[in-house]
Enzyme design. Structure first.
Site, PDB file in Angstrom:
ATOM      1  N   ASP A  80       0.794  -1.227   0.000  1.00  0.00           N
ATOM      2  CA  ASP A  80       0.000   0.000   0.000  1.00  0.00           C
ATOM      3  C   ASP A  80       0.824   1.273   0.000  1.00  0.00           C
ATOM      4  OD1 ASP A  80       0.705  -0.644   2.821  1.00  0.00           O
ATOM      5  OD2 ASP A  80      -0.425   1.190   3.228  1.00  0.00           O
ATOM      6  N   ASP A  83       5.666   0.327   3.293  1.00  0.00           N
ATOM      7  CA  ASP A  83       5.895  -0.905   4.053  1.00  0.00           C
ATOM      8  C   ASP A  83       5.672  -2.115   3.147  1.00  0.00           C
ATOM      9  OD1 ASP A  83       3.113  -1.090   3.814  1.00  0.00           O
ATOM     10  OD2 ASP A  83       2.791  -0.117   5.742  1.00  0.00           O
ATOM     11  N   GLU A 479       5.948   9.734   3.077  1.00  0.00           N
ATOM     12  CA  GLU A 479       5.538   8.391   2.646  1.00  0.00           C
ATOM     13  C   GLU A 479       4.504   8.487   1.524  1.00  0.00           C
ATOM     14  OE1 GLU A 479       4.349   4.051   4.509  1.00  0.00           O
ATOM     15  OE2 GLU A 479       3.839   5.845   5.655  1.00  0.00           O
TER      16      GLU A 479
END
Length: 554
Positions: A80, A83, A479
């Site tokens: 996603d 990670d 991120e």
């Protein structure tokens, strides 16, 4: 009238120069390049055995044992974000938005030579979702867990964390997860209808099963897959996903059953009750309301017209909030003009809102209608598109920091992305195993640029004051996620189609940066935003000629 020497007026010269620079930035933005990079990003997020056509060549195979312990093949799909967990709810929403982007703007995507890659990106997701749905009332919603994964900093190819797969079923329901997955498959079935009818029918069959499962066995998925609560909690519940799935199934089938469901449950499931200021992987109401409005504007409302008008009223509340034309609650903006909802990954709300603004602008234009906001005047569709364009331009560098928040686009973009695979040397370059904690010590903590450029990734973006810290540990801002880019692809495609017909853009469509525009806006009525912007465009062009040719203007 006496002539005025523009160059003798310091403030005018400085202001004109700033505006000229801003126009140059707008003209320099390459939406086609940004589109191709955004689609390429999905190849870097792939899990499973990578194909020979893989373009993000620094990535390798990963997650090849996913689902084995549970007796099901769960290879594939997408990680996603930064990670190595496969979370089903945001993944399905990503596929829904990629599909919606393609449904609306597939022609523009094709004109940019990106349709094949876009279809591959969608199919990589739907192939996984099909495998995750092995039985009518069983759906796997997560592989891996965020706790052990976040304790490690490893590239996907070296994962040593547990890869347990988590599911929902009749005893442990998850209507939100099943509903969103049904939406993804239904939307994708529309995309593949012309090119792969058999695959389209397969997706539609699964979508119908999942909707029935979601509606019959109701419950929140994070009450069944509790390990997801700290990462993708379903704060809005499942009512919005039930309406969302029914809306997409109506789009895919034309079956009145699904439209009747949306109408009959408009109040009980909140479709005509909630007034929204965000649209996201968690909260789908604004998307439902816009789709319902589309049905109405296409003249398909029939006996449900009054209920669809109630949906449209709520859709226009959201859009007017984005335009800051509501009486009361608005979507806030940074001083530089970026829509701002919350600190953690704000860009997801920017791209989803921009997408809804873009498609609704086109819906209005095609039916010769205007948006109705608070007050007695209508809002021209071009104003919705102008706001969406301004958001994309901000993302691509037209902002106070002159920073592109899309990795690999422009010259000044994030270098320390919060992303395991990008931040660790490619396994193709150095195959030495990177351990769980060793990755933190060696790669996470180093203050150097990522060894692998995560081309096309859209990071979380700046704070409410346009500040941004390019640091790997600043996960709220650095991120990227797959669901940031899905709706952005549609907007970028629309902008390439809209601007390719002429060498210079029409001044009425130029989105001058809000941090300059807002200084003049306060002296104008809000309804005059577009005329003022048009006048500024003229000033820039005239001032630019004057500055370059040492001429005078009257």
């Amino acid at each position: 009238m006496a002539q005025v020497n523009l160059l003798s007026q310091p403030r005018v010269v400085v202001f004109a120069a700033l505006l000229l620079h801003s126009l140059e930035m707008v003209l320099a933005i390459d939406y086609s390049s940004a589109l191709s990079k955004s689609i390429l990003f999905y190849e870097a997020q792939r899990s499973g055995r990578l194909p020979a056509t893989q373009r993000a060549t620094w990535r390798g195979d990963s997650g090849l044992q996913d689902g084995i312990a549970e007796g099901v093949d769960l290879q594939g799909g997408y990680y996603d974000a930064g990670d190595n967990v496969k979370f089903g709810l945001p993944m399905a929403f990503t596929i829904t938005m990629l599909s919606w982007s393609t449904i609306e703007y597939g022609h523009q995507i094709a004109n940019n030579g990106q349709l094949e890659y876009t279809l591959e990106a969608i199919k990589w997701g739907t192939d996984y979702l099909l495998k995750a749905h092995p039985e009518a009332n069983v759906l796997f919603g997560e592989v891996g867990d965020g706790f052990s994964d976040h304790n490690c900093w490893q590239r996907p190819e070296d994962m040593s964390t547990p890869r347990q797969a988590y599911k929902i079923d009749t005893s442990n329901p998850g209507s939100d997860l099943a509903g969103e997955t049904a939406s993804a498959m239904a939307a994708a079935s529309i995309v593949f209808k012309a090119s792969n009818n058999g695959y389209s029918n397969l997706l539609l069959s699964h979508a119908k099963q999942l909707f029935t499962f979601a509606d019959t066995y109701r419950g929140k998925y994070d009450s069944s897959i509790r390990i997801a609560q700290k990462f993708y909690a379903s704060s809005s519940g499942y009512a919005d996903e039930l309406l969302w799935a029914a809306m997409w199934l109506y789009q895919a089938t034309g079956d009145e059953y699904y439209l009747k469901y949306v109408a009959d449950n408009a109040q009980s499931l909140g479709g005509t009750g909630w007034s929204m200021r965000e649209f996201s992987w968690d909260v789908k109401y604004a998307g439902v309301q816009v789709l319902a409005s589309k049905v109405l504007m296409q003249g398909q409302g029939g006996k449900y017209t009054n209920t669809l008008r109630a949906y449209q009223f709520k859709a226009e509340y959201f859009l007017c909030a984005c335009l800051q034309k509501n009486n009361g609650a608005q979507v806030q903006r940074t001083p530089g003009g970026l829509m701002y909802v919350r600190a953690w990954n704000n860009m997801q709300y920017v791209t989803t809102a921009s997408f809804l603004l873009t498609v609704y602008s086109d819906y209005l234009s095609s039916t010769r209608q205007q948006l109705q906001c608070s007050g007695s005047y209508g809002v021209d569709p071009s104003e919705l598109l102008s706001l969406a364009r301004s958001q994309v331009d901000y993302i691509l560098g037209n902002n106070p920091r002159a920073t592109s928040y899309m990795v690999g686009y422009g010259v000044n973009y994030p270098q320390q992305v919060h992303h395991r695979a990008a931040s660790i040397v490619s396994i193709k370059v150095d195959s030495a195993f990177v351990s769980c904690r060793g990755g933190y010590a060696t790669w996470f903590s180093r203050s150097r640029s990522d060894p692998n450029v995560l081309v096309g990734a859209l990071v979380g973006g700046p704070d409410q004051d346009d500040n941004f810290a390019d640091q790997r540990d600043n996960f709220e801002q650095t991120e990227p996620t797959t669901y940031n880019s899905g709706p952005l692809i549609g907007v970028l495609a629309r902008l390439t189609g809209g601007s390719s017909k002429q060498f210079l853009p029409d001044c009425s469509e130029i989105a001058l940066p809000m941090f300059l525009f807002s200084k003049l806006q306060k002296h104008q009525q809000h309804r005059h935003l577009l005329p003022l912007q048009h006048n500024l465009c003229s000033i820039v062009l005239r001032a630019g000629l004057c500055l370059m040719e040492q001429n005078f203007i009257q």
